[in-house]
Write a protein that holds these residues in place. Structure first.
Motif, mmCIF file in Angstrom:
data_model
loop_
_atom_site.group_PDB
_atom_site.id
_atom_site.type_symbol
_atom_site.label_atom_id
_atom_site.label_comp_id
_atom_site.label_asym_id
_atom_site.label_seq_id
_atom_site.Cartn_x
_atom_site.Cartn_y
_atom_site.Cartn_z
ATOM 1 N N PRO A 1 0.812 -1.215 0.000
ATOM 2 C CA PRO A 1 0.000 0.000 0.000
ATOM 3 C C PRO A 1 0.846 1.267 0.000
ATOM 4 O O PRO A 1 2.064 1.221 0.219
ATOM 5 N N SER A 2 0.182 2.381 -0.216
ATOM 6 C CA SER A 2 0.838 3.682 -0.271
ATOM 7 C C SER A 2 1.585 3.993 1.032
ATOM 8 O O SER A 2 1.024 3.854 2.118
ATOM 9 N N GLY A 3 2.836 4.394 0.896
ATOM 10 C CA GLY A 3 3.616 4.792 2.066
ATOM 11 C C GLY A 3 4.268 3.640 2.806
ATOM 12 O O GLY A 3 4.910 3.840 3.842
ATOM 13 N N SER A 4 4.162 2.420 2.265
ATOM 14 C CA SER A 4 4.781 1.282 2.957
ATOM 15 C C SER A 4 6.300 1.276 2.747
ATOM 16 O O SER A 4 7.013 0.529 3.410
ATOM 17 N N GLY A 5 6.769 2.090 1.791
ATOM 18 C CA GLY A 5 8.213 2.200 1.577
ATOM 19 C C GLY A 5 8.695 1.530 0.302
ATOM 20 O O GLY A 5 9.909 1.418 0.074
ATOM 21 N N LYS A 6 7.763 1.103 -0.556
ATOM 22 C CA LYS A 6 8.135 0.364 -1.775
ATOM 23 C C LYS A 6 9.165 1.113 -2.631
ATOM 24 O O LYS A 6 10.170 0.550 -3.023
ATOM 25 N N GLY A 7 8.857 2.383 -2.922
ATOM 26 C CA GLY A 7 9.710 3.154 -3.831
ATOM 27 C C GLY A 7 11.110 3.313 -3.268
ATOM 28 O O GLY A 7 12.111 3.130 -3.981
ATOM 29 N N THR A 8 11.186 3.633 -1.979
ATOM 30 C CA THR A 8 12.476 3.847 -1.320
ATOM 31 C C THR A 8 13.289 2.553 -1.321
ATOM 32 O O THR A 8 14.472 2.535 -1.684
ATOM 33 N N VAL A 9 12.633 1.461 -0.946
ATOM 34 C CA VAL A 9 13.331 0.167 -0.855
ATOM 35 C C VAL A 9 13.703 -0.325 -2.259
ATOM 36 O O VAL A 9 14.824 -0.800 -2.486
ATOM 37 N N GLY B 1 4.872 -1.651 -7.139
ATOM 38 C CA GLY B 1 3.497 -1.269 -7.455
ATOM 39 C C GLY B 1 2.483 -1.967 -6.580
ATOM 40 O O GLY B 1 2.686 -2.116 -5.362
ATOM 41 N N ARG B 2 1.358 -2.357 -7.192
ATOM 42 C CA ARG B 2 0.289 -3.023 -6.436
ATOM 43 C C ARG B 2 0.047 -4.449 -6.938
ATOM 44 O O ARG B 2 -0.389 -5.302 -6.185
ATOM 45 N N ASP B 3 0.324 -4.666 -8.252
ATOM 46 C CA ASP B 3 0.020 -5.971 -8.865
ATOM 47 C C ASP B 3 1.234 -6.533 -9.603
ATOM 48 O O ASP B 3 1.094 -7.281 -10.557
ATOM 49 N N ARG C 1 2.198 8.963 8.996
ATOM 50 C CA ARG C 1 3.259 9.737 9.674
ATOM 51 C C ARG C 1 4.473 9.907 8.759
ATOM 52 O O ARG C 1 5.088 10.974 8.695
ATOM 53 N N ARG C 2 4.812 8.832 8.039
ATOM 54 C CA ARG C 2 5.942 8.919 7.097
ATOM 55 C C ARG C 2 5.643 9.955 6.007
ATOM 56 O O ARG C 2 6.501 10.761 5.653
ATOM 57 N N ARG C 3 4.429 9.890 5.462
ATOM 58 C CA ARG C 3 4.057 10.835 4.401
ATOM 59 C C ARG C 3 4.055 12.260 4.944
ATOM 60 O O ARG C 3 4.510 13.193 4.278
ATOM 61 N N TYR C 4 3.570 12.423 6.182
ATOM 62 C CA TYR C 4 3.519 13.755 6.816
ATOM 63 C C TYR C 4 4.929 14.341 6.887
ATOM 64 O O TYR C 4 5.184 15.471 6.488
ATOM 65 N N SER D 1 7.670 -1.185 12.334
ATOM 66 C CA SER D 1 8.714 -0.807 13.283
ATOM 67 C C SER D 1 10.104 -1.215 12.816
ATOM 68 O O SER D 1 10.967 -1.532 13.619
ATOM 69 N N LYS D 2 10.279 -1.187 11.503
ATOM 70 C CA LYS D 2 11.612 -1.482 10.955
ATOM 71 C C LYS D 2 12.166 -0.231 10.280
ATOM 72 O O LYS D 2 11.403 0.565 9.720
ATOM 73 N N THR D 3 13.496 -0.101 10.320
ATOM 74 C CA THR D 3 14.114 1.016 9.597
ATOM 75 C C THR D 3 14.204 0.641 8.110
ATOM 76 O O THR D 3 14.078 -0.536 7.744
ATOM 77 N N ILE D 4 14.485 1.657 7.295
ATOM 78 C CA ILE D 4 14.651 1.396 5.856
ATOM 79 C C ILE D 4 15.794 0.402 5.642
ATOM 80 O O ILE D 4 15.671 -0.554 4.877
ATOM 81 N N ASP D 5 16.907 0.594 6.370
ATOM 82 C CA ASP D 5 18.060 -0.315 6.221
ATOM 83 C C ASP D 5 17.677 -1.756 6.544
ATOM 84 O O ASP D 5 18.105 -2.690 5.855
HETATM 85 N N1 LIG Z 1 10.898 1.589 7.118
HETATM 86 C C1 LIG Z 1 10.741 2.928 7.063
HETATM 87 N N2 LIG Z 1 10.867 3.654 8.183
HETATM 88 C C2 LIG Z 1 10.698 4.992 8.146
HETATM 89 N N3 LIG Z 1 10.394 5.712 7.049
HETATM 90 C C3 LIG Z 1 10.258 5.038 5.911
HETATM 91 C C4 LIG Z 1 10.420 3.632 5.857
HETATM 92 N N4 LIG Z 1 10.229 3.236 4.586
HETATM 93 C C5 LIG Z 1 9.945 4.364 3.887
HETATM 94 N N5 LIG Z 1 9.988 5.441 4.682
HETATM 95 C C6 LIG Z 1 9.731 6.843 4.299
HETATM 96 O O1 LIG Z 1 8.326 6.901 4.046
HETATM 97 C C7 LIG Z 1 8.061 7.778 2.956
HETATM 98 C C8 LIG Z 1 7.234 7.037 1.912
HETATM 99 O O2 LIG Z 1 8.040 6.026 1.353
HETATM 100 P P1 LIG Z 1 7.881 5.596 -0.176
HETATM 101 O O3 LIG Z 1 7.609 6.785 -1.026
HETATM 102 O O4 LIG Z 1 9.040 4.740 -0.501
HETATM 103 O O5 LIG Z 1 6.546 4.713 -0.074
HETATM 104 P P2 LIG Z 1 5.719 4.026 -1.249
HETATM 105 O O6 LIG Z 1 5.212 2.744 -0.706
HETATM 106 O O7 LIG Z 1 6.540 3.964 -2.498
HETATM 107 O O8 LIG Z 1 4.523 5.056 -1.418
HETATM 108 P P3 LIG Z 1 3.623 5.347 -2.711
HETATM 109 O O9 LIG Z 1 3.003 4.045 -3.102
HETATM 110 O O10 LIG Z 1 2.577 6.303 -2.253
HETATM 111 O O11 LIG Z 1 4.512 5.917 -3.775
HETATM 112 C C9 LIG Z 1 9.423 8.262 2.451
HETATM 113 O O12 LIG Z 1 9.683 9.527 3.026
HETATM 114 C C10 LIG Z 1 10.409 7.242 3.005
HETATM 115 O O13 LIG Z 1 11.689 7.791 3.257
#
Ligand SMILES: Nc1ncnc2c1ncn2[C@@H]1O[C@H](COP(=O)(O)OP(=O)(O)OP(=O)(O)O)[C@@H](O)[C@H]1O
Ligand SMILES: Nc1ccn([C@H]2C[C@H](O)[C@@H](COP(=O)(O)O)O2)c(=O)n1
Length: 222
Positions: free
Chosen positions: A12-20, A125-127, A151-154, A201-205
């Motif tokens: 889902p949105s904001g789960s960190g997919k793009g960053t990871v 993505g989603r699919d 909170r991450r998006r905020y 409750s996990k960091t990006i790393d």
């Molecule tokens: N594990 C994490 N802990 C803390 N912050 C995170 C974590 N993963 C991602 N973030 C932060 O959360 C925000 C959203 O992450 P990201 O854009 O990667 O999500 P996404 O799933 O790709 O969202 P979208 O689908 O809406 O594009 C970014 O600022 C990112 O740095």
């Protein structure tokens, strides 16, 4: 023919997919597909063309002929730089609306598959694991609670100097989740063979390490 390895990261949105996805692709030296950007561009292009999202055939026609150009980290629709405009919450919501149209999903399918090139692809993505790359060698489904994602998006939007409201973001994230998870075509669900990672409750790393471990377990040579 040699198989091109694909790693899918859905969630889902904001789960960190793009960053990871970006970090993992960088570490492996693989290509990357940000499939959400294609839906965001379709929603924006339809809006700019004055096409009503209820006119499914017209929105699909726009998706089929998106006048898009990717250049380094910029993206252009016709000759307009829309790199920032497609990243707004409104663009995300509009993307979620056009993504529920089956004809739009069909229009974008082969284009997404064409991103699979040697030495490998990370697709977010989603699919990705369920529909676009069902034969992917490694599939991840990234979760996080709605509150944590908001909170991450905020923080992300505040850091960019934008005026945002946490309660509003939670409501928008829940509305988008509801639409993406419950649509009839390609809903947001983990593939049966996906590794589900809850990043609340996990960091990006930590998440990146878990994903790289999964890749190296499935593909010891990479
Ligand atoms: N594990 C994490 N802990 C803390 N912050 C995170 C974590 N993963 C991602 N973030 C932060 O959360 C925000 C959203 O992450 P990201 O854009 O990667 O999500 P996404 O799933 O790709 O969202 P979208 O689908 O809406 O594009 C970014 O600022 C990112 O740095
Ligand atoms: N494979 C995909 C990617 C994206 N979408 C839709 C649903 C999302 O709400 C919207 C924006 O995606 P984001 O950029 O936030 O990842 O696009 C989809 O249905 N399928």
């Amino acid at each position: 023919m040699t198989e091109i390895p694909v790693l899918t990261i859905d969630g889902p949105s904001g789960s960190g997919k793009g960053t990871v996805a970006a970090r993992v692709a960088d570490s492996l030296g693989w290509h990357i597909l940000d499939s959400g950007a294609l839906y965001r561009l379709t929603g924006l292009a339809a809006l700019k063309a004055g096409v009503d999202y209820d006119d499914h055939a017209a929105v699909a026609e726009i998706a089929r002929h998106l006048p898009v150009r990717f250049e380094a980290d910029r993206v252009y629709l016709d000759d307009e730089d829309v790199s920032l405009e497609i990243r707004t919450e409104t663009a995300g919501n509009n993307a979620s609306r056009v993504a529920a149209i089956p004809e739009v999903r069909a229009a974008l399918l082969e284009w997404q598959r064409s991103y699979a090139r040697p030495p490998g692809l990370v697709a977010d993505g989603r699919d990705m694991g369920t529909v676009v790359f069902p034969g992917a060698r490694v599939k991840i489904f990234l979760e996080a609670s709605a509150g944590e994602r908001a909170r991450r998006r905020y923080k992300q939007l505040k850091d960019k100097g934008m005026d945002v409201n946490l309660a509003g973001l939670i409501a928008e994230i829940e509305e988008r989740d509801q639409r993406d998870r419950n649509r009839k075509v390609a809903p947001l669900v983990p593939a049966d063979d996906a590794l589900v990672i809850d990043s609340t409750s996990k960091t990006i790393d930590e998440v990146v390490d878990l994903v790289l471990q999964a890749v190296r377990k499935a593909l010891p040579h990479v």
